[in-house]
Design an enzyme around this catalytic site. Structure first.
Site, short mmCIF file in Angstrom:
data_model
loop_
_atom_site.label_atom_id
_atom_site.label_comp_id
_atom_site.label_asym_id
_atom_site.label_seq_id
_atom_site.Cartn_x
_atom_site.Cartn_y
_atom_site.Cartn_z
N ASN A 1 43.73 40.22 30.04
CA ASN A 1 42.76 39.61 30.69
C ASN A 1 42.43 39.97 32.07
O ASN A 1 41.53 39.88 32.52
CB ASN A 1 42.98 37.97 30.64
CG ASN A 1 41.86 37.19 31.49
OD1 ASN A 1 40.70 37.09 31.21
ND2 ASN A 1 42.25 36.77 32.69
N VAL B 81 49.96 44.65 36.88
CA VAL B 81 49.81 45.19 35.52
C VAL B 81 49.14 46.42 35.57
O VAL B 81 48.99 47.14 34.72
CB VAL B 81 49.08 44.44 34.42
CG1 VAL B 81 50.04 43.23 34.14
CG2 VAL B 81 47.73 43.79 35.20
N TYR C 63 33.28 50.01 36.43
CA TYR C 63 33.63 48.80 35.61
C TYR C 63 33.32 48.93 34.27
O TYR C 63 34.18 48.71 33.34
CB TYR C 63 32.87 47.44 36.14
CG TYR C 63 33.39 45.99 35.40
CD1 TYR C 63 34.33 45.62 35.63
CD2 TYR C 63 32.40 45.48 34.81
CE1 TYR C 63 34.64 44.41 35.09
CE2 TYR C 63 32.51 44.47 34.13
CZ TYR C 63 33.73 43.59 34.07
OH TYR C 63 34.08 42.57 33.60
P1 NAD Z 1 38.80 36.43 38.02
O1 NAD Z 1 38.80 37.39 39.09
O2 NAD Z 1 38.53 34.77 38.19
O3 NAD Z 1 40.25 36.58 37.18
C1 NAD Z 1 41.00 37.74 37.02
C2 NAD Z 1 42.43 37.57 37.42
O4 NAD Z 1 43.16 38.82 36.96
C3 NAD Z 1 42.59 37.15 38.90
O5 NAD Z 1 43.66 36.12 39.07
C4 NAD Z 1 43.37 38.48 39.23
O6 NAD Z 1 44.38 38.23 40.55
C5 NAD Z 1 44.15 38.98 38.20
N1 NAD Z 1 44.25 40.45 38.30
C6 NAD Z 1 43.41 41.43 38.50
N2 NAD Z 1 44.38 42.49 38.61
C7 NAD Z 1 45.36 42.39 38.32
C8 NAD Z 1 46.64 43.23 38.29
N3 NAD Z 1 46.63 44.33 38.55
N4 NAD Z 1 47.88 42.41 38.12
C9 NAD Z 1 47.91 41.32 38.19
N5 NAD Z 1 46.87 40.60 37.89
C10 NAD Z 1 45.52 40.89 38.41
O7 NAD Z 1 38.07 37.02 36.93
P2 NAD Z 1 37.38 36.32 35.38
O8 NAD Z 1 35.82 35.99 35.64
O9 NAD Z 1 38.30 35.47 34.88
O10 NAD Z 1 37.64 37.47 34.38
C11 NAD Z 1 38.78 37.74 33.48
C12 NAD Z 1 38.42 38.93 32.91
O11 NAD Z 1 37.33 38.65 31.80
C13 NAD Z 1 38.25 40.18 33.40
O12 NAD Z 1 38.70 41.31 32.70
C14 NAD Z 1 36.94 40.36 33.57
O13 NAD Z 1 36.41 41.70 33.73
C15 NAD Z 1 36.54 39.77 32.18
N6 NAD Z 1 35.03 39.51 32.20
C16 NAD Z 1 34.65 38.47 32.85
C17 NAD Z 1 33.20 38.16 32.79
C18 NAD Z 1 32.63 36.93 33.69
O14 NAD Z 1 31.42 36.91 33.58
N7 NAD Z 1 33.37 36.26 34.46
C19 NAD Z 1 32.59 38.68 32.09
C20 NAD Z 1 32.96 39.93 31.11
C21 NAD Z 1 34.24 40.12 31.16
#
Ligand code: NAD
Length: 248
Positions: free
Chosen positions: A90, A64, A155
């Protein structure tokens, strides 16, 4: 059921928060088109988990951070599911370093995957939502985009950019009944945060009044509010979902 027979597109839903959103929505009767970078075993497992709710679910391989790949994903999903009601942006990554050590590649990598992806996917769904005169988009930002965080300038910039992008999209699309909201989580226990050193985890947790990390399911509940009719008059919100964390 809050989302019976709706269709949601969720990016990056093979694990973590994206997977939790997909499962929560499926529980509410929503059909789910989700993506990951490749059609992995993990993706097939999530597809099966979702189908067990008696809904239609399909995983697509899509990057994406590229417009063409995003458009292909959305067009394929519409061909398979008939329409789109909801988009959850997401997908995201981290690639941390202090500014003095951060490479141009690290900067571009995070900006492309975390911010450009939101532009690409919003642009890809817009024609469908515009034509049908409704749609709900939820963008996953972070409290880091609001308060900043050491070693995360890329980030923080991407996640702050999502908020500015959303505020603009709201003004461009509101008249067509397309709502766009931001959920900004704090420290959520997932694979992404699993790599954070213990020391830093302790430091963060002392700054969280609720004294615990959030759960992916708690982020999913916030997304459900905005995606469903519960949030029918909400657009342009930035929900801080962080257990009262300082700086957020
Ligand atoms: P994660 O790494 O477990 O999951 C993210 C998913 O996105 C992965 O499966 C990855 O392969 C996919 N992805 C990334 N770039 C992609 C691309 N270009 N095309 C297709 N797929 C792609 O992360 P998470 O902790 O579940 O985080 C999900 C979202 O929440 C993210 O945007 C992250 O920044 C945000 N977030 C997470 C936290 C946290 O503490 N975990 C806090 C604030 C925000």
């Amino acid at each position: 059921m809050l989302l019976k027979d709706k269709v949601a597109i969720i990016t990056g839903a093979t694990r973590g928060i994206g997977r939790a959103i997909a499962l929560r929505f499926a529980q509410e009767g929503c059909n789910i088109a989700f993506c990951g970078r490749s059609r992995s075993e993990q993706m097939i497992a999530v597809e099966q988990e979702l189908q067990a709710f008696g809904i239609q679910a399909k995983g697509y391989a899509a990057d994406v951070s590229h417009l063409e790949s995003s458009q292909q994903f959305v067009n394929d999903a519409v061909a398979d599911f008939g329409h789109i009601d909801i988009l959850i942006n997401n997908a995201g990554i981290t690639d941390d370093a202090a500014i003095k050590r951060m490479t141009e590649a690290q900067w571009d990598n995070v900006l492309n995957n975390d911010l450009k992806s939101v532009f690409c996917m919003t642009k890809a769904v817009q024609p469908y939502m515009w034509k049908q005169g409704f749609g709900s988009i939820v963008n996953i930002s972070s409290v880091v985009g609001i308060g900043g965080n050491v070693n995360q300038a890329n980030y923080a910039a991407a996640k702050a950019g999502i908020i500015g992008f959303t505020k603009t999209a709201v003004k461009e699309m509101g008249a067509r009944n397309i709502r766009i909201n931001v959920v900004a989580p704090g420290f959520i226990a997932t694979e992404m945060t699993g790599d954070v050193p213990e020391q830093l985890k302790t430091y963060w947790q002392t700054r969280i009044p609720l004294r615990r990390p959030g759960r992916p399911e708690e982020v999913a509940n916030a997304c459900l509010y905005y995606a469903s009719e519960l949030g029918s008059y909400n657009t342009g919100d930035v929900m801080h979902l962080c257990g009262g964390m300082e700086d957020a």
